[in-house]
Design a protein around this motif. Structure first.
Motif, mmCIF file in Angstrom:
data_model
loop_
_atom_site.group_PDB
_atom_site.id
_atom_site.type_symbol
_atom_site.label_atom_id
_atom_site.label_comp_id
_atom_site.label_asym_id
_atom_site.label_seq_id
_atom_site.Cartn_x
_atom_site.Cartn_y
_atom_site.Cartn_z
ATOM 1 N N ALA A 13 19.228 26.955 -51.045
ATOM 2 C CA ALA A 13 19.084 27.828 -52.212
ATOM 3 C C ALA A 13 20.080 27.430 -53.307
ATOM 4 O O ALA A 13 19.748 27.440 -54.493
ATOM 5 C CB ALA A 13 19.284 29.284 -51.812
ATOM 6 N N TYR A 14 21.297 27.075 -52.903
ATOM 7 C CA TYR A 14 22.318 26.637 -53.860
ATOM 8 C C TYR A 14 21.840 25.400 -54.618
ATOM 9 O O TYR A 14 21.936 25.333 -55.851
ATOM 10 C CB TYR A 14 23.634 26.360 -53.124
ATOM 11 N N PHE A 15 21.325 24.407 -53.914
ATOM 12 C CA PHE A 15 20.870 23.188 -54.577
ATOM 13 C C PHE A 15 19.675 23.455 -55.486
ATOM 14 O O PHE A 15 19.575 22.879 -56.577
ATOM 15 C CB PHE A 15 20.566 22.089 -53.558
ATOM 16 N N ALA A 16 18.803 24.340 -55.083
ATOM 17 C CA ALA A 16 17.661 24.691 -55.937
ATOM 18 C C ALA A 16 18.157 25.380 -57.209
ATOM 19 O O ALA A 16 17.688 25.086 -58.316
ATOM 20 C CB ALA A 16 16.690 25.585 -55.173
ATOM 21 N N CYS A 17 19.115 26.275 -57.069
ATOM 22 C CA CYS A 17 19.683 26.974 -58.225
ATOM 23 C C CYS A 17 20.411 25.983 -59.137
ATOM 24 O O CYS A 17 20.322 26.063 -60.358
ATOM 25 C CB CYS A 17 20.619 28.067 -57.742
ATOM 26 N N ARG A 18 21.128 25.049 -58.541
ATOM 27 C CA ARG A 18 21.832 24.032 -59.325
ATOM 28 C C ARG A 18 20.848 23.188 -60.137
ATOM 29 O O ARG A 18 21.094 22.880 -61.297
ATOM 30 C CB ARG A 18 22.662 23.165 -58.378
ATOM 31 N N ALA A 23 18.324 21.985 -65.441
ATOM 32 C CA ALA A 23 17.088 21.986 -66.223
ATOM 33 C C ALA A 23 17.214 22.897 -67.445
ATOM 34 O O ALA A 23 16.630 22.638 -68.495
ATOM 35 C CB ALA A 23 15.914 22.424 -65.351
ATOM 36 N N ALA A 24 18.029 23.942 -67.327
ATOM 37 C CA ALA A 24 18.193 24.900 -68.418
ATOM 38 C C ALA A 24 19.307 24.504 -69.389
ATOM 39 O O ALA A 24 19.534 25.195 -70.378
ATOM 40 C CB ALA A 24 18.487 26.284 -67.845
ATOM 41 N N GLY A 25 20.005 23.416 -69.111
ATOM 42 C CA GLY A 25 21.108 22.978 -69.975
ATOM 43 C C GLY A 25 22.448 23.345 -69.376
ATOM 44 O O GLY A 25 23.058 24.337 -69.768
ATOM 45 N N ALA A 26 22.900 22.551 -68.446
ATOM 46 C CA ALA A 26 24.121 22.854 -67.697
ATOM 47 C C ALA A 26 25.352 22.943 -68.588
ATOM 48 O O ALA A 26 26.210 23.798 -68.379
ATOM 49 C CB ALA A 26 24.339 21.808 -66.605
ATOM 50 N N LYS A 27 25.443 22.097 -69.589
ATOM 51 C CA LYS A 27 26.646 22.087 -70.426
ATOM 52 C C LYS A 27 26.859 23.454 -71.065
ATOM 53 O O LYS A 27 27.951 24.021 -71.001
ATOM 54 C CB LYS A 27 26.570 21.014 -71.494
ATOM 55 N N ASP A 28 25.826 23.990 -71.688
ATOM 56 C CA ASP A 28 25.945 25.288 -72.351
ATOM 57 C C ASP A 28 26.267 26.395 -71.351
ATOM 58 O O ASP A 28 27.099 27.265 -71.619
ATOM 59 C CB ASP A 28 24.662 25.630 -73.106
ATOM 60 N N ALA A 41 35.768 29.926 -61.779
ATOM 61 C CA ALA A 41 35.947 29.182 -60.521
ATOM 62 C C ALA A 41 34.650 28.496 -60.096
ATOM 63 O O ALA A 41 34.662 27.329 -59.681
ATOM 64 C CB ALA A 41 36.459 30.101 -59.419
ATOM 65 N N ALA A 42 33.541 29.190 -60.201
ATOM 66 C CA ALA A 42 32.257 28.590 -59.826
ATOM 67 C C ALA A 42 31.915 27.422 -60.752
ATOM 68 O O ALA A 42 31.431 26.381 -60.294
ATOM 69 C CB ALA A 42 31.152 29.638 -59.865
ATOM 70 N N ALA A 43 32.193 27.571 -62.042
ATOM 71 C CA ALA A 43 31.926 26.485 -62.987
ATOM 72 C C ALA A 43 32.797 25.278 -62.676
ATOM 73 O O ALA A 43 32.326 24.134 -62.708
ATOM 74 C CB ALA A 43 32.163 26.958 -64.422
ATOM 75 N N LEU A 44 34.053 25.510 -62.355
ATOM 76 C CA LEU A 44 34.951 24.396 -62.018
ATOM 77 C C LEU A 44 34.507 23.704 -60.733
ATOM 78 O O LEU A 44 34.524 22.471 -60.650
ATOM 79 C CB LEU A 44 36.393 24.897 -61.906
ATOM 80 N N ARG A 45 34.100 24.479 -59.748
ATOM 81 C CA ARG A 45 33.597 23.861 -58.505
ATOM 82 C C ARG A 45 32.353 23.029 -58.787
ATOM 83 O O ARG A 45 32.167 21.951 -58.207
ATOM 84 C CB ARG A 45 33.319 24.928 -57.449
ATOM 85 N N MET A 46 31.515 23.503 -59.698
ATOM 86 C CA MET A 46 30.326 22.742 -60.069
ATOM 87 C C MET A 46 30.737 21.407 -60.705
ATOM 88 O O MET A 46 30.152 20.358 -60.420
ATOM 89 C CB MET A 46 29.465 23.550 -61.046
#
Length: 161
Positions: A13-18, A23-28, A41-46
């Motif tokens: 599920a994590y990989f699907a969400c990632r 696809a939606a624009g990770a940078k933004d 914290a989640a953004a930094l781990r990503m």
């Protein structure tokens, strides 16, 4: 369901969400998350798990997470360690200057400590020397203690123009 099976399903599920995130624009999305203490914290781990180019695009936000009193200092430093040291030196110099050379607002001594520790941790000795020259001008015994703690860097690694 056994705990291991649950973990495997959660990872899927994590990989699907990632994938949806990218696809939606990770940078933004990550830029917004990095400015929110709840999502930082989640953004930094990503950023630890994606190509380093994305970290380079978000270096200002990652830098902000790496200094000051945040719970995310260690992971932010891990993210910055992935970046080429030469590129990082060039990118951090204006960020440090904006915050410490001629600050528009008073800067807490804790930020000075975190910045000095960050630069030492990243082996950015020339930048650390330049930073210490700015810190020497601050009339605060806590900031002067930081200068004293890192004086050996100033003496052995003069700042480059």
């Amino acid at each position: 369901m056994e705990p291991w099976e649950e973990l495997v399903e959660t990872e899927k599920a994590y990989f699907a969400c990632r994938m949806r995130l990218f696809a939606a624009g990770a940078k933004d999305q990550l830029e917004l998350a990095l400015t929110d203490p709840r999502g930082r914290a989640a953004a930094l781990r990503m950023l630890l798990a994606v190509p380093v180019d994305l970290t380079m695009e978000l270096v200002e936000d990652v830098f902000e997470a790496s200094i000051g009193l945040t719970d995310d200092i260690a992971i932010a430093r891990d993210v910055l360690r992935r970046v080429d040291p030469g590129w990082l030196s060039t990118a951090l110099r204006p960020l440090l200057a904006n915050r410490f050379e001629e600050p528009k607002e008073p800067v807490d001594w804790v930020d000075y400590r975190c910045a000095a520790d960050l630069l030492a941790d990243l082996n950015q000795n020339s930048l650390l020397s330049r930073f210490l020259i700015w810190a020497i001008r601050i009339d605060d015994p806590d900031v002067q203690e930081i200068v004293d703690d890192y004086r050996y860097v100033l003496e052995n690694h003069p700042p480059q123009p």
